[in-house]
Design an enzyme around this catalytic site. Structure first.
Site: not given
Length: 436
Positions: A226, A359, A413
């Site tokens: 991730d 982000y 994930h």
């Protein structure tokens, strides 16, 4: 309103995660106060700006009572109009989670578990970095730097810490032992929140290189999935002295717009999964990349909103998790308690918005420097429950120095969190050739 600089919303939606990412310190102040304000105990190494301080997690009873009160005071939306997750996290799931969180979940259990591990903080580049540092009892253990992602945290690696550092106690060999360093990304967990812009994966990588240097490690390896994959990739491109190799479990280049062949059935399946994520699974990515402050009000004010936002991460693991709160068997290690450990950590440290800003930082880079080529060996594990299962051909195209590739039978994930023993086996295998 038209964006005047940086990537557009359309660009981020098309490029996916890569564009969005490409002893006691006691937090007893107001709920959501920065962990950086907590008092630290005795210095254990170095002095001045380089000092490393022991740390223990501790929240007041009033903070835990306030959390329960806020959960109980949730104002719920109306029920979704479809029978699946197409409109988002389903109301029944969110209400079942809230009920369990308020009436059965025990934060003190997790706090005690966390505090059994050696934790520290140290100031690097103006930020107090929190990290777990577990040294192996075995001679010649290889230092391993493990970086978490979003909406994960240090919680991801806790159940893998024992097998990684003490393999003989978990069916392994002493020659597979690691010294384990698990830092909290700035703005996550117990690390302090940056007060200036610029903390993208490249700056984090530089901080990690300084951390490992400060700990005295002259040779080490690094792992990430991730957002942790972006940081680990950046670390390899930075090529600090001592970094011997990296291991990843997410191929960010495929989510970042890179073009790969789709000739085989495996490649076609991967391409279809990437397209699906970019078209239906990346709404959170656009919000984090362009308006983290806006979603931050909900993430900071409402525990139910925080939980729903984190459960909406569109992966196989979290789809299974939603069913767990409705009584289904958990996906591997992703039990209700383990997942609420992670969500509670975000809530109690008030890091919903600061974690989302990573982000934004990555979508608004402050440096246009072209990334350097990776020269160290790269290991890659393509777990079947990942957003997409990366074909070896795609991984080799991104990382020409690939020296280990495997497709485990299960796992998703959040590989270390979901399948800690299987993840441990992958990390051991990936780095075995680098121990000489």
């Amino acid at each position: 309103m038209t964006e005047t600089s940086g990537p557009t919303r359309r660009t981020v939606l098309q490029t996916g995660v890569a564009a969005g990412i490409a002893v006691a310190a006691t937090a007893t102040g107001a709920l959501g106060s920065s962990p950086a304000s907590a008092a630290a105990a005795t210095t254990t190494t170095a002095s001045g700006a380089n000092k490393i301080r022991p740390f223990r997690a501790s929240f007041s009873n009033s903070q835990l009572l306030e959390l329960r009160h806020r959960i109980g005071s949730t104002r719920w939306p109306s029920r979704e109009l479809v029978k699946d997750r197409e409109q988002g996290v389903q109301l029944a799931t969110a209400q079942a989670l809230a009920k369990y969180w308020k009436t059965k979940y025990d934060w003190r259990r997790f706090e005690a578990k966390l505090n059994k591990l050696p934790q520290f903080t140290t100031e690097i580049d103006g930020v107090d970095v929190h990290f777990i540092h577990v040294r192996s009892p075995h001679k010649d253990a290889l230092p391993l730097l493990a970086t978490h992602g979003w909406p994960g945290s240090i919680v991801e690696f806790l159940d893998a810490a024992g097998p990684l550092t003490n393999p003989t106690a978990h069916g392994g060999k002493a020659s597979d032992a690691f010294h384990l360093v698990i830092p909290s990304i700035p703005g996550y967990g117990f690390s302090s929140q940056p007060t200036v812009t610029g903390w993208d994966q490249n700056r984090i990588a530089k901080a990690w290189a300084e951390l490992m240097k400060r700990l005295g490690y002259t040779k080490y390896v690094a792992q990430g999935g991730d957002a942790g994959a972006a940081v680990t990739d950046a670390l390899a491109r930075l090529a600090p002295a001592g970094l011997a190799g990296i291991h990843l479990n997410l191929l960010l280049s495929a989510l970042g717009g890179a073009q790969f062949p789709a000739a085989t059935a495996e490649e076609q399946a991967a391409k279809a999964a990437v397209t699906l994520f970019q078209t239906t699974g990346s709404a959170y990515l656009s919000e984090h990349s362009f308006r983290p402050e806006t979603i931050g009000y909900a993430l900071t004010d409402s525990p139910a909103a925080l939980a729903a936002w984190m459960l909406d991460h569109d992966t196989d693991s979290y789809n299974k998790l939603s069913k767990t709160f409705l009584g289904a068997s958990p996906s591997g290690n992703l039990t209700r308690d383990h997942v609420l450990d992670n969500i509670s950590l975000y809530w109690l440290t008030g890091t919903g918005v600061s974690s989302a800003r990573l982000y934004w930082e990555s979508a608004h880079p402050q440096s246009a420097t072209a990334p350097a080529a990776i020269k160290v060996p790269v290991g890659f594990s393509a777990f079947p429950g990942e957003i997409f299962q990366a074909p070896r051909s795609w991984v080799e195209a991104t990382y020409p120095t690939l020296n280990y590739y495997n497709k485990p039978a299960k796992g998703g994930h959040f590989a270390a969190w979901e399948e800690p023993l299987l993840f441990t086996d992958e990390v051991r295998a990936a780095f075995r050739s680098l121990r000489k």
